[in-house]
Design a protein around this motif. Structure first.
Motif, PDB file in Angstrom:
ATOM      1  N   CYS A 105       0.822  -1.218   0.000  1.00 54.54           N
ATOM      2  CA  CYS A 105       0.000   0.000   0.000  1.00 54.54           C
ATOM      3  C   CYS A 105       0.852   1.263   0.000  1.00 54.54           C
ATOM      4  O   CYS A 105       0.464   2.273  -0.593  1.00 54.54           O
ATOM      5  CB  CYS A 105      -0.938   0.010   1.205  1.00 54.54           C
ATOM      6  SG  CYS A 105      -2.244  -1.217   1.069  1.00 54.54           S
ATOM      7  N   GLU A 110      -2.926   4.704  -5.617  1.00 50.54           N
ATOM      8  CA  GLU A 110      -4.037   5.079  -6.496  1.00 50.54           C
ATOM      9  C   GLU A 110      -5.155   4.034  -6.450  1.00 50.54           C
ATOM     10  O   GLU A 110      -4.907   2.849  -6.305  1.00 50.54           O
ATOM     11  CB  GLU A 110      -3.554   5.204  -7.936  1.00 50.54           C
ATOM     12  CG  GLU A 110      -2.604   6.360  -8.141  1.00 50.54           C
ATOM     13  CD  GLU A 110      -2.211   6.496  -9.591  1.00 50.54           C
ATOM     14  OE1 GLU A 110      -3.088   6.328 -10.460  1.00 50.54           O
ATOM     15  OE2 GLU A 110      -1.032   6.754  -9.847  1.00 50.54           O
ATOM     16  N   SER A 111      -6.390   4.485  -6.597  1.00 50.35           N
ATOM     17  CA  SER A 111      -7.544   3.587  -6.646  1.00 50.35           C
ATOM     18  C   SER A 111      -7.718   3.086  -8.075  1.00 50.35           C
ATOM     19  O   SER A 111      -8.217   3.803  -8.920  1.00 50.35           O
ATOM     20  CB  SER A 111      -8.805   4.332  -6.208  1.00 50.35           C
ATOM     21  OG  SER A 111      -8.657   4.817  -4.909  1.00 50.35           O
ATOM     22  N   TYR A 112      -7.286   1.878  -8.326  1.00 50.71           N
ATOM     23  CA  TYR A 112      -7.408   1.398  -9.697  1.00 50.71           C
ATOM     24  C   TYR A 112      -7.773  -0.072  -9.826  1.00 50.71           C
ATOM     25  O   TYR A 112      -7.844  -0.599 -10.923  1.00 50.71           O
ATOM     26  CB  TYR A 112      -6.143   1.687 -10.498  1.00 50.71           C
ATOM     27  CG  TYR A 112      -4.867   1.109  -9.909  1.00 50.71           C
ATOM     28  CD1 TYR A 112      -4.450  -0.161 -10.224  1.00 50.71           C
ATOM     29  CD2 TYR A 112      -4.082   1.875  -9.065  1.00 50.71           C
ATOM     30  CE1 TYR A 112      -3.288  -0.680  -9.700  1.00 50.71           C
ATOM     31  CE2 TYR A 112      -2.903   1.362  -8.543  1.00 50.71           C
ATOM     32  CZ  TYR A 112      -2.515   0.085  -8.860  1.00 50.71           C
ATOM     33  OH  TYR A 112      -1.367  -0.420  -8.338  1.00 50.71           O
ATOM     34  N   LYS A 136      -9.110   2.068  -0.250  1.00 52.79           N
ATOM     35  CA  LYS A 136      -8.356   3.161  -0.871  1.00 52.79           C
ATOM     36  C   LYS A 136      -7.815   2.767  -2.248  1.00 52.79           C
ATOM     37  O   LYS A 136      -7.508   3.632  -3.057  1.00 52.79           O
ATOM     38  CB  LYS A 136      -7.203   3.585   0.032  1.00 52.79           C
ATOM     39  CG  LYS A 136      -7.673   4.177   1.338  1.00 52.79           C
ATOM     40  CD  LYS A 136      -6.509   4.469   2.251  1.00 52.79           C
ATOM     41  CE  LYS A 136      -7.002   4.928   3.611  1.00 52.79           C
ATOM     42  NZ  LYS A 136      -5.909   5.081   4.569  1.00 52.79           N
ATOM     43  N   LEU A 137      -7.687   1.472  -2.491  1.00 53.13           N
ATOM     44  CA  LEU A 137      -7.151   0.982  -3.764  1.00 53.13           C
ATOM     45  C   LEU A 137      -8.232   0.541  -4.743  1.00 53.13           C
ATOM     46  O   LEU A 137      -7.945   0.191  -5.880  1.00 53.13           O
ATOM     47  CB  LEU A 137      -6.207  -0.203  -3.503  1.00 53.13           C
ATOM     48  CG  LEU A 137      -4.990   0.073  -2.634  1.00 53.13           C
ATOM     49  CD1 LEU A 137      -4.242  -1.222  -2.354  1.00 53.13           C
ATOM     50  CD2 LEU A 137      -4.078   1.092  -3.283  1.00 53.13           C
ATOM     51  N   LEU A 138      -9.471   0.558  -4.291  1.00 51.47           N
ATOM     52  CA  LEU A 138     -10.591   0.064  -5.086  1.00 51.47           C
ATOM     53  C   LEU A 138     -11.204   1.185  -5.921  1.00 51.47           C
ATOM     54  O   LEU A 138     -11.459   2.275  -5.416  1.00 51.47           O
ATOM     55  CB  LEU A 138     -11.648  -0.516  -4.137  1.00 51.47           C
ATOM     56  CG  LEU A 138     -12.796  -1.312  -4.720  1.00 51.47           C
ATOM     57  CD1 LEU A 138     -12.287  -2.591  -5.381  1.00 51.47           C
ATOM     58  CD2 LEU A 138     -13.783  -1.670  -3.604  1.00 51.47           C
ATOM     59  N   LYS A 139     -11.426   0.887  -7.198  1.00 49.81           N
ATOM     60  CA  LYS A 139     -12.129   1.838  -8.057  1.00 49.81           C
ATOM     61  C   LYS A 139     -13.549   2.042  -7.549  1.00 49.81           C
ATOM     62  O   LYS A 139     -14.152   1.127  -6.974  1.00 49.81           O
ATOM     63  CB  LYS A 139     -12.235   1.285  -9.481  1.00 49.81           C
ATOM     64  CG  LYS A 139     -11.038   1.446 -10.331  1.00 49.81           C
ATOM     65  CD  LYS A 139     -11.366   0.927 -11.730  1.00 49.81           C
ATOM     66  CE  LYS A 139     -10.183   0.990 -12.635  1.00 49.81           C
ATOM     67  NZ  LYS A 139     -10.497   0.429 -13.955  1.00 49.81           N
TER      68      LYS A 139
END
Length: 156
Positions: A105, A110-112, A136-139
């Motif tokens: 992390c 970035e959330s991608y 926080k990483l989830l689109k």
């Protein structure tokens, strides 16, 4: 959706049932970027990779003892690393991050990811940390899921 491929995943030792693997594979078949937290010997990773529309990133330390809530050692994670590498040999849509999720992390902010699958450290506090960090990483509109949330060995 095309045919779901599970033969190679089912041949790998692990705790994930065929029905659970099928669900992972179906979600993977419509996901461009997948993050898996906890891979052990690669059973679920293989199901994700063999069916993914895009790429899979697997995060696992593969190091030291795996400790339960009552502080007993369940297995030695380092011993599963070699087996995982053999089980995932030749998979081209996979990136492996050998380390702890918190370190991953720090490098990826970035959330991608369209799909995040949590099956790492099952101790309550660790799961909570993994969920918050994963969000926080989830689109936006992505899928966050996990494994063993009703298992009697992992209360809470």
């Amino acid at each position: 959706m095309g045919d779901i491929l599970l033969d190679k995943a089912l041949a790998i030792d692990g705790w994930m049932s065929p029905v659970e693997l099928d669900w992972l594979a179906r979600v993977a078949s419509s996901s461009n970027k997948i993050l898996e937290i906890g891979s052990y010997k690669g059973r679920s990773t293989r199901a994700l990779c063999d069916n993914a529309k895009g790429t899979v990133t697997a995060v696992d330390p593969w190091a030291g003892p795996y400790i339960t809530d009552n502080e007993s050692v369940l297995f030695d994670q380092a011993k599963s690393w070699d087996e995982c590498q053999r089980n995932l040999a030749g998979v081209e849509n996979l990136t492996i991050f050998r380390g702890y999720f918190e370190d991953f992390c720090k490098q990826n902010t970035e959330s991608y990811f369209d799909f995040v699958f949590i099956d790492g450290d099952h101790r309550y506090d660790s799961v909570i940390r993994d969920i918050y960090a994963s969000l926080k990483l989830l689109k936006l509109g992505g899928i966050l899921s996990g494994h063993d949330y009703t298992h009697p060995d992992w209360p809470g």
